[in-house]
Design a protein around this motif. Structure first.
Motif, PDB file in Angstrom:
ATOM      1  N   ASP A  28       0.745  -1.127   0.051  1.00 31.07           N
ATOM      2  CA  ASP A  28       0.018  -0.178  -0.161  1.00 31.07           C
ATOM      3  C   ASP A  28       0.852   1.239   0.087  1.00 31.07           C
ATOM      4  N   PRO A  29       1.032   1.827  -1.308  1.00 34.08           N
ATOM      5  CA  PRO A  29       2.195   3.079  -1.372  1.00 34.08           C
ATOM      6  C   PRO A  29       1.520   4.271  -0.625  1.00 34.08           C
ATOM      7  N   GLU A  30       0.185   4.277  -0.078  1.00 37.54           N
ATOM      8  CA  GLU A  30      -0.044   5.473   0.705  1.00 37.54           C
ATOM      9  C   GLU A  30       0.235   5.550   2.133  1.00 37.54           C
ATOM     10  N   HIS A  31      -0.008   4.308   2.650  1.00 34.74           N
ATOM     11  CA  HIS A  31       0.384   4.032   4.031  1.00 34.74           C
ATOM     12  C   HIS A  31       1.963   3.397   4.100  1.00 34.74           C
ATOM     13  N   GLU A  32       2.647   3.143   2.776  1.00 36.03           N
ATOM     14  CA  GLU A  32       3.929   2.428   3.105  1.00 36.03           C
ATOM     15  C   GLU A  32       3.857   1.242   3.953  1.00 36.03           C
ATOM     16  N   TRP A  33       2.986   0.114   3.856  1.00 28.92           N
ATOM     17  CA  TRP A  33       2.890  -0.827   4.430  1.00 28.92           C
ATOM     18  C   TRP A  33       2.747  -1.966   3.586  1.00 28.92           C
ATOM     19  N   ARG A  40       9.586   8.438  10.375  1.00 28.15           N
ATOM     20  CA  ARG A  40       8.661   8.027  11.110  1.00 28.15           C
ATOM     21  C   ARG A  40       8.901   7.334  12.342  1.00 28.15           C
TER      22      ARG A  40
END
Ligand code: SAH
Ligand code: AVI
Length: 335
Positions: free
Chosen positions: A246-251, A293
Motif C-alpha cells: 500500500d503506497p499511501e501507508h507504506e505498508w 517515521r
C-alpha cells in the motif's frame, strides 16, 4: 541459591477470549480482518522460522548483520545487565547481543516475553545452557496486555523489540504499544527497536510472497488456528495468499482471498461467516519506516532517539532510544 530459570504464564482463558473477541469483531465487519498475533501457534512459529531463512526475506539476515556489526557498541552505550525481549521467538539473533553483553561483563538476566509458550520454555532451557550464570525469567503473555508482569529490573536494561514486529501494528496502536513499553524504562534503560525500511515495492512484495509458498502457508495457518481453537470449519485451501504494498501507508498487507463463495461456521461462537468469491480478509500489515517515521513514533511515546544503526543498503534499522529527557529550558530552575 536462586535457580537459573523462572517462567510465569499469564495466558489462560483470557487468551482464548481474546481470540474469540478478535474473531467476533474482525469477521463481522464489511472488510474482514484478523490481528496477526494469532498466526503463532507451534506450527505458525515453525513456518515463521522457515520464512526467516528464505532468500527473499531479507529482514532477519540484515538485522542479524547489523547486530553483528554494532553489538559491542550497543553493549558499551547501554551497560546493560538485563535484556528484556518482546516477541522473543527462538531468540536466534538475540544471542549476538547476549554475547556482546557477556563479553562486556555486564550480563545478568534475560527476560523473554512471547505468546507462544513452547518458544519461551525452549529458549529459557537453551540459553541457560549456553550462558552459564545467566538467569532467565520468561514471561508467557501478550505484550499488548501483560507488560505490567515484566519483573523489576536487576540493573540497567535493554528492552529489545526486534524483527520489525512493531510494524505489525497499525499506527495508533503502534504508538500506544511504544508508550506502554516506555513504562518499562527507567532513566538508565534503553529501547532497541528493529524496523524494516521503505524500499522498492518489488523487493517488499517478493519478501511477503516467496516462490516456495512458505509465507502463503504461514498466512493460511491462522485459519487452522481458528479451526482448532474455536471449532471452525475453514478449508485453508479455499483461500489464496495475497501480499500487496500500500503506497499511501507504506505498508505491506497480507490478505486471504476466498477462491469461491461459501459460508464457514465458527461453532464455538455460533457464528456463520459468509465469503463472496474473490472477497479478501486482511490478516497482517507490516509497516515500513523512514527515519522520520521512527522518530515521530518515538516522540509520540515519550521516547527520544539515541542512535540509528543500519546496514550499507539501508534495508533495515535498529534504533536505540531512551525516555525523553526534559530539555534544559524545561528543567525546573534551582532558585
Ligand atoms: N523477535 C523474533 C520473532 C519475530 S516473530 C525475530 O525477530 O525473528 C513475532 C514474534 O512475536 C513471535 O514469536 C510471536 O509469537 C510473538 N508475538 C506476536 N504477537 C504477540 C503479542 N501480542 N504478544 C506477545 N508475543 C507476540
Ligand atoms: C514478525 N513480523 C515482523 C513479520 C513481518 O515481516 O511483518 C511477520 C511476517 N509476515 C510475513 N512474513 C513475515
Amino acid at each position: 541459591m536462586q535457580t537459573a530459570i523462572r517462567i510465569d504464564s499469564h495466558l489462560d482463558g483470557a487468551h482464548e477470549r481474546s481470540l474469540a473477541d478478535d474473531v467476533l469483531d474482525g469477521l463481522t465487519r464489511p472488510f474482514k480482518e484478523l490481528p496477526p498475533k494469532h498466526f503463532y501457534d507451534a506450527r505458525g512459529a515453525e513456518l515463521f522460522d522457515r520464512i526467516c531463512e528464505l532468500p527473499e526475506y531479507y529482514p532477519t539476515r540484515t538485522e542479524r548483520a547489523i547486530l553483528e556489526h554494532d553489538a559491542a557498541e550497543l553493549a558499551m552505550l547501554t551497560g546493560a545487565a538485563e535484556l528484556v525481549e518482546l516477541g522473543s521467538g527462538t531468540a536466534s539473533k538475540t544471542r549476538v547481543l547476549l554475547d556482546a553483553l557477556e563479553r562486556a561483563g555486564t550480563l545478568e538476566r534475560y527476560v523473554p516475553v512471547d505468546v507462544t509458550e513452547s518458544m519461551v520454555r525452549e529458549c529459557a532451557a537453551q540459553l541457560t545452557e549456553e550462558y552459564p550464570g545467566l538467569h532467565v525469567h520468561g514471561v508467557i503473555g501478550d505484550f499488548e496486555r501483560h507488560l505490567g508482569e515484566v519483573p523489576e529490573a536487576v540493573g540497567p536494561r535493554i528492552v529489545a523489540f526486534l524483527g520489525g514486529t512493531i510494524g505489525n501494528f497499525p499506527p495508533g496502536s503502534r504508538r500506544r504499544v511504544l508508550r506502554e513499553i516506555s513504562r518499562l524504562l527507567g532513566p538508565e534503560d534503553h529501547l532497541l527497536l528493529g524496523t524494516d525500511l521503505v524500499k522498492d515495492p518489488a523487493v517488499l512484495r517478493a519478501a511477503y510472497d516467496d516462490t516456495q509458498g512458505v509465507t502463503a502457508e504461514f498466512n493460511r495457518n491462522v485459519l487452522r488456528v481458528l479451526n482448532r481453537e474455536l471449532d471452525a470449519d475453514f478449508e485453508p485451501e479455499d483461500f489464496e495468499h495475497v501480499a500487496l504494498f500500500d503506497p499511501e501507508h507504506e505498508w505491506i498487507e497480507m490478505r486471504l482471498r476466498a477462491r469461491r463463495e461459501h459460508t464457514t461456521l465458527v461453532r464455538e461462537l455460533d457464528l456463520p461467516v459468509h465469503f463472496e468469491a474473490g472477497e479478501e480478509m486482511r490478516t497482517e500489515i507490516s509497516a515500513k519506516f523512514t527515519s522520520e517515521r521512527i522518530e515521530g513514533d518515538l516522540a509520540a511515546a515519550g521516547l527520544e532517539l539515541v542512535r540509528i544503526f543500519t546496514d550499507p543498503d539501508e534495508l533495515f534499522a535498529l534504533t536505540l532510544a531512551r525516555v525523553a529527557q526534559p530539555s534544559s529550558s524545561e528543567q525546573p530552575s534551582s532558585s
